[in-house]
Design a protein around this motif. Structure first.
Motif, PDB file in Angstrom:
ATOM      1  N   ASN A  95      34.737  73.499 -66.216  1.00  0.00           N
ATOM      2  CA  ASN A  95      35.551  73.019 -65.099  1.00  0.00           C
ATOM      3  C   ASN A  95      35.617  71.487 -65.168  1.00  0.00           C
ATOM      4  N   GLY A  96      36.056  70.895 -64.073  1.00  0.00           N
ATOM      5  CA  GLY A  96      36.185  69.444 -64.053  1.00  0.00           C
ATOM      6  C   GLY A  96      34.847  68.728 -64.186  1.00  0.00           C
ATOM      7  N   HIS A  97      33.829  69.258 -63.517  1.00  0.00           N
ATOM      8  CA  HIS A  97      32.513  68.617 -63.623  1.00  0.00           C
ATOM      9  C   HIS A  97      32.046  68.565 -65.078  1.00  0.00           C
ATOM     10  N   ASP A 136      40.287  60.160 -64.112  1.00  0.00           N
ATOM     11  CA  ASP A 136      40.209  61.566 -63.713  1.00  0.00           C
ATOM     12  C   ASP A 136      41.584  61.981 -63.187  1.00  0.00           C
ATOM     13  N   ILE A 167      42.248  65.284 -62.804  1.00  0.00           N
ATOM     14  CA  ILE A 167      42.027  66.719 -62.587  1.00  0.00           C
ATOM     15  C   ILE A 167      42.973  67.244 -61.503  1.00  0.00           C
ATOM     16  N   ALA A 168      43.182  66.454 -60.445  1.00  0.00           N
ATOM     17  CA  ALA A 168      44.109  66.900 -59.399  1.00  0.00           C
ATOM     18  C   ALA A 168      45.548  66.539 -59.713  1.00  0.00           C
ATOM     19  N   THR A 213      41.164  63.854 -54.412  1.00  0.00           N
ATOM     20  CA  THR A 213      41.559  65.094 -53.758  1.00  0.00           C
ATOM     21  C   THR A 213      41.012  65.200 -52.336  1.00  0.00           C
ATOM     22  N   GLN A 217      43.063  74.273 -63.778  1.00  0.00           N
ATOM     23  CA  GLN A 217      43.241  75.112 -62.585  1.00  0.00           C
ATOM     24  C   GLN A 217      43.997  74.447 -61.454  1.00  0.00           C
ATOM     25  N   LYS A 218      44.598  73.293 -61.721  1.00  0.00           N
ATOM     26  CA  LYS A 218      45.348  72.661 -60.622  1.00  0.00           C
ATOM     27  C   LYS A 218      46.809  72.591 -61.054  1.00  0.00           C
ATOM     28  N   PHE A 254      35.834  61.749 -55.404  1.00  0.00           N
ATOM     29  CA  PHE A 254      35.798  62.302 -56.755  1.00  0.00           C
ATOM     30  C   PHE A 254      35.346  61.324 -57.832  1.00  0.00           C
ATOM     31  N   ALA A 313      39.622  58.010 -60.198  1.00  0.00           N
ATOM     32  CA  ALA A 313      40.433  59.228 -60.043  1.00  0.00           C
ATOM     33  C   ALA A 313      41.851  58.793 -59.676  1.00  0.00           C
ATOM     34  N   TRP A 342      33.779  65.718 -66.851  1.00  0.00           N
ATOM     35  CA  TRP A 342      33.199  64.435 -66.429  1.00  0.00           C
ATOM     36  C   TRP A 342      32.040  64.077 -67.373  1.00  0.00           C
TER      37      TRP A 342
HETATM   38  C1  LIG Z   1      38.969  69.436 -58.463  1.00  0.00           C
HETATM   39  C2  LIG Z   1      38.602  68.066 -58.878  1.00  0.00           C
HETATM   40  C3  LIG Z   1      37.429  67.797 -59.591  1.00  0.00           C
HETATM   41  C4  LIG Z   1      36.380  68.827 -59.860  1.00  0.00           C
HETATM   42  O1  LIG Z   1      36.833  69.853 -60.641  1.00  0.00           O
HETATM   43  P1  LIG Z   1      35.922  71.182 -60.771  1.00  0.00           P
HETATM   44  O2  LIG Z   1      36.759  72.029 -61.668  1.00  0.00           O
HETATM   45  O3  LIG Z   1      35.776  71.729 -59.398  1.00  0.00           O
HETATM   46  O4  LIG Z   1      34.638  70.794 -61.374  1.00  0.00           O
HETATM   47  C5  LIG Z   1      37.221  66.512 -60.024  1.00  0.00           C
HETATM   48  N1  LIG Z   1      38.082  65.525 -59.762  1.00  0.00           N
HETATM   49  C6  LIG Z   1      39.206  65.732 -59.040  1.00  0.00           C
HETATM   50  C7  LIG Z   1      40.131  64.591 -58.767  1.00  0.00           C
HETATM   51  C8  LIG Z   1      39.491  67.003 -58.572  1.00  0.00           C
HETATM   52  O5  LIG Z   1      40.596  67.215 -57.847  1.00  0.00           O
END
Ligand SMILES: *Cc1c(COP(=O)(O)O)cnc(C)c1O
Length: 400
Positions: free
Chosen positions: A65-67, A172, A174-175, A145, A197-198, A92, A141, A70
């Motif tokens: 996942n995102g963690h 980051d 991720i979002a 989020t 997943q986003k 984040f 980030a 990182w």
């Molecule tokens: C969702 C998110 C994360 C964490 O992602 P996980 O898949 O829950 O580990 C990290 N950074 C941002 C900006 C996010 O939106």
């Protein structure tokens, strides 16, 4: 009686709505992981991922996942004892800093609060105060989020350049990836992390680390990198299994392939960004109208600093929790919980977030907004008039 029966809308900021086509692509027998279609498919996906990130650099894919990414990103470019500067705009980048600290990296946080993007001038001033190399990387980030703050990555790069600082810029997304415009090469990000997943509309389980030549050179200078996180074999694999440091995440890859086709070949990335912009504008227009006659407030007031992937809102405790509960019980919509760092509402009962990332269209957003209004009526939370017309006008392309 409940009005929730029917198709549910998971309007949280990740995981996001999964297209039926992505689910369908995953519904197939186990493939050969040594040769054949899967290997060819992944060959084609790597450049497509780089197209979504707008980079000519490389991408390492992790089963995580995102963690996880990182940690993966840090493990390749920062050694324990070195320092990173975290640009905090909610939750984040701070979370990334916590991972860094757990790896023995020194972490300094520059905090911009809960309702503002990164101020590049402060970044420049802070970096000028350091000699070269005392800060190895700047972590930020693009979209936070928790707050829905959107930071200007190109401006942060410009601030680092103005300070003549050689730190890596690590972002980051991720979002934000495939929701908010992001231009890795043009904006000068050295490392970018994302998940599937986003905006990429695939069930949680894949993480990505994109990196450029500058970051690759830094990786080469590291005395050692954990075998599993090392991005070198994952990007220069002689054998297919090396791309994933073991068994490939076969079915996630099938799903992601379908999602990338939808984004890049069918809709087009620019059109995907534009759709997110209009839908987010519609949500913000509705929220402003409601707020004119009640307690609802956008967390981010400045439009230029508001993400198009997620909207964080204040409505006063306990209305946030009551509204979320009402929508999921009576309307078939799940809203995101509030992530609070404030002392006045430690549980976040006065907050909620709307996720509008990925596979979301006008009828989902207008329907979701309509159910929020129904919920406020049912719960006797006051609100201003005209919110749904305002949102419809934005979707119709009419000026407010
Ligand atoms: C969702 C998110 C994360 C964490 O992602 P996980 O898949 O829950 O580990 C990290 N950074 C941002 C900006 C996010 O939106």
């Amino acid at each position: 009686m409940s009005l929730a029966h029917g198709r549910h809308y998971l309007a949280i900021p990740g995981p996001s709505v999964i297209p039926d086509r992505v689910l369908g692509a995953m519904h197939q027998p186990a493939p050969n992981i040594y040769t054949g279609d899967l290997v060819e498919m992944v060959d084609g996906m790597v450049p497509d991922l780089c197209r979504v990130a707008r980079t000519d650099g490389k991408v390492a894919i992790y089963i995580s996942n995102g963690h996880g990414v990182w940690e993966a990103a840090l493990a390749n470019v920062v050694t324990p004892g070195e320092k990173v500067l975290v640009l905090a705009t909610g939750r984040f980048a701070e979370g990334w800093g916590v991972v860094a600290a757990s790896l023995g990296i020194e972490v300094e946080v520059l905090d911009f609060g809960q309702q503002a993007p990164v101020d590049p001038a402060q970044v420049e001033a802070r970096l000028r105060a350091y000699g070269a190399w005392t800060i190895r990387a700047v972590l930020v980030a693009q979209t936070d989020t928790a707050t829905s703050a959107l930071s200007d990555i190109a401006a942060i790069r410009a601030a680092m350049d103005a300070a003549c600082h050689p730190a890596l810029l690590m972002v980051d997304c991720i979002a934000s990836l495939a929701c908010d415009r992001f231009e890795m090469d043009l904006w000068g990000a050295d490392v970018m992390v994302a998940g599937c997943q986003k905006g990429l509309m695939t069930p949680p389980g894949l993480g990505f680390v994109f990196f450029n030549d500058k970051a690759a050179a830094r990786r080469s200078a590291m005395s050692r990198v954990s075998a599993y996180w090392d991005w070198v074999p994952r990007t220069e694999a002689g054998m297919f299994y090396q791309l994933f440091s073991g068994t490939a995440p076969t079915h996630h890859l099938f799903g992601l392939r379908e999602a990338l086709t939808m984004i890049l070949e069918e809709e087009g990335l620019e059109a995907v960004w534009a759709r997110h912009q209009v839908l987010a504008d519609a949500i913000r227009a509705a929220c402003r109208a409601w707020g004119a006659g009640g307690p609802l407030r956008l967390n981010m007031v400045d439009l230029a600093a508001s993400s198009n992937a997620v909207t964080a809102l204040h409505i006063g405790a306990p209305h946030g929790t009551r509204l979320r509960d009402w929508l999921s019980a009576h309307a078939g919509v799940t809203l995101g919980i509030g992530l609070s760092t404030g002392d006045d509402d430690p549980e976040g009962h006065g907050l909620f977030r709307i996720g509008h990332m990925g596979h979301v269209n006008a009828h989902m957003v207008l329907g979701m907004l309509g159910t929020i209004e129904a919920g406020m009526r049912a719960l006797k939370i006051p609100f201003g008039d005209g919110a749904l017309s305002a949102a419809a006008a934005v979707c119709a392309g009419q000026d407010q």
